[in-house]
Design an enzyme around this catalytic site. Structure first.
Site, PDB file in Angstrom:
ATOM      1  N   SER A 279     -10.627 -30.394  19.883  1.00 55.33           N
ATOM      2  CA  SER A 279     -11.488 -31.566  19.728  1.00 55.33           C
ATOM      3  C   SER A 279     -12.277 -31.837  20.998  1.00 55.33           C
ATOM      4  CB  SER A 279     -10.654 -32.799  19.366  1.00 55.33           C
ATOM      5  OG  SER A 279     -10.054 -32.654  18.098  1.00 55.33           O
TER       6      SER A 279
ATOM      7  N   ARG B 265     -13.972 -39.985  25.470  1.00 56.70           N
ATOM      8  CA  ARG B 265     -13.005 -40.732  24.657  1.00 56.70           C
ATOM      9  C   ARG B 265     -13.699 -41.524  23.551  1.00 56.70           C
ATOM     10  NH1 ARG B 265      -7.514 -39.435  25.316  1.00 56.70           N
ATOM     11  NH2 ARG B 265      -7.481 -38.313  27.291  1.00 56.70           N
TER      12      ARG B 265
ATOM     13  N   HIS C  99     -14.796 -39.102  20.916  1.00 54.63           N
ATOM     14  CA  HIS C  99     -13.607 -38.670  20.159  1.00 54.63           C
ATOM     15  C   HIS C  99     -13.192 -39.715  19.137  1.00 54.63           C
ATOM     16  CE1 HIS C  99      -9.150 -37.806  19.776  1.00 54.63           C
ATOM     17  NE2 HIS C  99      -9.683 -36.633  19.495  1.00 54.63           N
TER      18      HIS C  99
END
Length: 208
Positions: free
Chosen positions: A14, A37, A40
């Protein structure tokens, strides 16, 4: 069915995909980590160049966290998205949205419960980190309170989402006249997962 099952491999792939597809050039390493982050959390690599961080945001937020600040959130979804085990010991995550007084204030002022809940933040605001991932009216109300002389938080993470007020509230946050460090994503996009991801990026490895 064939699909990747190993959690560590999923995690690695990922983040490798994000770094391959997102344009993170020109970002300081600390800001890059937050951007990764947030991407994600939402699956949208195109937001990398849209994220906005005021000068000194990361330093101000981490300093506040290490000093034992409170984290004030506008919605329970934000609260539950924050990884509690990464927080410095004793950190309070405060959400006043479901306080009965918020409903009473909202009815009396003819405003949203999210905006009304901001009035209950005053005892916790000084030195805090405010995280807004849902309601534009909460961000508007916070900025109005600061303009009216309320105590300033150490930093604001402003990611309200939606079609009414999200664009405008974040544009107001982007004004530099208040001198409060901030992170935001201009436009309609945002949400609790993105807002919590900023906190999780800040707190990763923050304490032993």
């Amino acid at each position: 069915m064939q699909y990747l099952r190993d959690p560590e491999a999923i995690y690695v792939q990922s983040f490798a995909t994000i770094q391959a597809e997102a344009d993170l050039s020109g970002m300081e390493p600390a800001v890059q980590e937050i951007a990764i982050r947030v991407i994600h959390a939402c699956g949208m690599t195109d937001i990398a160049n849209e994220l906005r961080f005021s000068t000194g945001f990361v330093t101000a937020a981490k300093t506040a966290l290490l000093a034992g600040c409170s984290i004030i959130v506008d919605a329970e979804m934000v609260k539950h998205g924050i990884i509690s085990r990464q927080l410095p010991r004793g950190t309070d995550v405060i959400c006043t949205l479901n306080d009965p007084r918020a409903r009473e204030i909202g009815l009396a002022r003819k405003t949203t419960r999210s905006a009304a809940a901001v009035e209950l933040w005053e005892p916790y605001l000084e030195g805090s980190i405010v995280v807004i991932g849902n309601a534009p009216t909460a961000l508007f109300a916070l900025l109005e309170a600061i303009d009216a002389g309320a105590t300033k938080p150490a930093a604001i993470i402003g990611f309200p989402v939606g079609f009414v007020g999200a664009v405008e509230s974040k544009a107001e946050l982007l004004r530099d006249s208040r001198w409060v460090p901030f992170a935001t994503l201009p436009g309609r996009r945002g949400g609790s997962a993105m807002a919590a991801a900023v906190v999780n990026a800040l707190t990763k490895g923050l304490t032993p």
